[in-house]
Motif scaffolding. Structure first.
Motif, short mmCIF file in Angstrom:
data_model
loop_
_atom_site.label_atom_id
_atom_site.label_comp_id
_atom_site.label_asym_id
_atom_site.label_seq_id
_atom_site.Cartn_x
_atom_site.Cartn_y
_atom_site.Cartn_z
N GLU A 1 -16.84 10.57 13.44
CA GLU A 1 -15.48 11.04 13.18
C GLU A 1 -15.43 11.84 11.88
O GLU A 1 -16.18 11.55 10.94
N SER A 2 -14.52 12.79 11.81
CA SER A 2 -14.23 13.47 10.54
C SER A 2 -13.17 12.64 9.81
O SER A 2 -12.53 11.75 10.40
N TYR A 3 -12.99 12.93 8.53
CA TYR A 3 -11.92 12.26 7.79
C TYR A 3 -10.57 12.49 8.48
O TYR A 3 -9.77 11.57 8.61
N GLU A 4 -10.32 13.73 8.90
CA GLU A 4 -9.04 14.07 9.53
C GLU A 4 -8.83 13.30 10.83
O GLU A 4 -7.74 12.80 11.10
N GLN A 5 -9.88 13.20 11.66
CA GLN A 5 -9.77 12.46 12.92
C GLN A 5 -9.47 10.99 12.65
O GLN A 5 -8.64 10.38 13.33
N ALA A 6 -10.16 10.42 11.67
CA ALA A 6 -9.93 9.01 11.34
C ALA A 6 -8.51 8.79 10.82
O ALA A 6 -7.85 7.82 11.19
N ALA A 7 -8.04 9.69 9.97
CA ALA A 7 -6.69 9.56 9.42
C ALA A 7 -5.65 9.63 10.54
O ALA A 7 -4.70 8.83 10.58
N ALA A 8 -5.82 10.56 11.47
CA ALA A 8 -4.88 10.69 12.60
C ALA A 8 -4.92 9.45 13.48
O ALA A 8 -3.87 8.94 13.92
N ARG A 9 -6.12 8.91 13.75
CA ARG A 9 -6.26 7.70 14.56
C ARG A 9 -5.56 6.53 13.90
O ARG A 9 -4.84 5.76 14.53
N GLU A 10 -5.78 6.38 12.60
CA GLU A 10 -5.16 5.26 11.87
C GLU A 10 -3.63 5.37 11.86
O GLU A 10 -2.94 4.35 11.99
N GLU B 1 0.84 -1.20 0.00
CA GLU B 1 0.00 0.00 0.00
C GLU B 1 0.87 1.24 0.00
O GLU B 1 1.94 1.27 0.60
N VAL B 2 0.35 2.28 -0.65
CA VAL B 2 1.00 3.59 -0.70
C VAL B 2 0.41 4.48 0.38
O VAL B 2 0.98 5.50 0.72
N VAL B 3 -0.73 4.10 0.91
CA VAL B 3 -1.44 4.92 1.89
C VAL B 3 -1.64 4.12 3.18
O VAL B 3 -1.65 2.89 3.16
N VAL B 4 -1.82 4.85 4.27
CA VAL B 4 -2.13 4.25 5.57
C VAL B 4 -3.52 4.74 5.94
O VAL B 4 -3.81 5.93 5.83
N GLY B 5 -4.40 3.84 6.35
CA GLY B 5 -5.72 4.32 6.72
C GLY B 5 -6.70 3.22 7.02
O GLY B 5 -6.35 2.05 7.16
N GLY B 6 -7.97 3.65 7.10
CA GLY B 6 -9.04 2.73 7.40
C GLY B 6 -10.37 3.44 7.45
O GLY B 6 -10.48 4.61 7.06
N ALA B 7 -11.35 2.75 7.96
CA ALA B 7 -12.72 3.27 7.98
C ALA B 7 -12.84 4.48 8.91
O ALA B 7 -12.18 4.55 9.95
N VAL B 8 -13.70 5.40 8.51
CA VAL B 8 -14.07 6.54 9.36
C VAL B 8 -15.18 6.05 10.28
O VAL B 8 -16.22 5.59 9.81
N ASN B 9 -14.94 6.11 11.57
CA ASN B 9 -15.93 5.65 12.54
C ASN B 9 -17.09 6.64 12.66
O ASN B 9 -16.99 7.79 12.24
N VAL B 10 -18.16 6.18 13.25
CA VAL B 10 -19.35 7.02 13.46
C VAL B 10 -18.96 8.28 14.24
O VAL B 10 -18.30 8.20 15.27
#
Length: 169
Positions: free
Chosen positions: A75-84, A64-73
């Protein structure tokens, strides 16, 4: 760690919330939901590439070139990205949302929020998620994308990421 049965927000083709569903159901039914990913660069501009652990249910062993996952209920995209980033790499940074798009590659259609972050070149990758990681220059990454097996999201997200960066220049 990302679980396929986590709760996500089902969204419409305008990325508006319709309700809460399990991610497993969203994938099975082909319902739109949100995924947040980050292109990680180091201070030299190299891009982090990783190979997914073999025991993961989705795309085991693929790069993978990216790190990430699902956006939880809720959450904003930014919050999910930081959590991941914290969960998968042990990195605490605030990624910057660059753009979102309706992605039809992968297991099911989803909105993909693509972020960028500068992260330390030494990360503490979670072995349950990441089997290997390394830093590649853009030319080396372009070659790797043709030679190695990457997730479908990686190709689409990185292509759009490069287009976004070119348009900004």
């Amino acid at each position: 760690m990302c679980a396929v049965d986590e709760l996500v927000e089902r969204v419409d083709d305008q990325d508006r919330v319709l309700g809460v569903v399990s991610r497993r159901q969203a994938i099975r039914e082909g319902w739109l939901h949100r995924i947040a990913v980050t292109v990680c660069r180091d201070e030299h501009g190299r891009i982090l590439v990783h190979r997914r652990s073999e025991h993961l249910s989705r795309f085991p062993g693929l790069h993978e070139v990216v790190v990430g996952g699902a956006v939880n209920v809720g959450e904003s995209y930014e919050q999910a990205a930081a959590r991941e980033l914290a969960e998968e790499l042990g990195v605490r940074v605030l990624p910057r949302l660059l753009f979102t798009f309706l992605n039809h590659s992968g297991l099911s259609p989803h909105w993909l929020g693509v972020h960028e972050a500068v992260v330390p070149d030494t990360v503490a990758a979670d072995p349950d998620e990441v089997a290997w990681h390394g830093w590649l220059t853009e030319p080396d990454l372009r070659s790797a994308l043709l030679e190695w097996c990457f997730t479908p999201d990686s190709h689409e997200a990185f292509s759009r990421y490069l287009e976004f960066r070119t348009a900004r220049s």
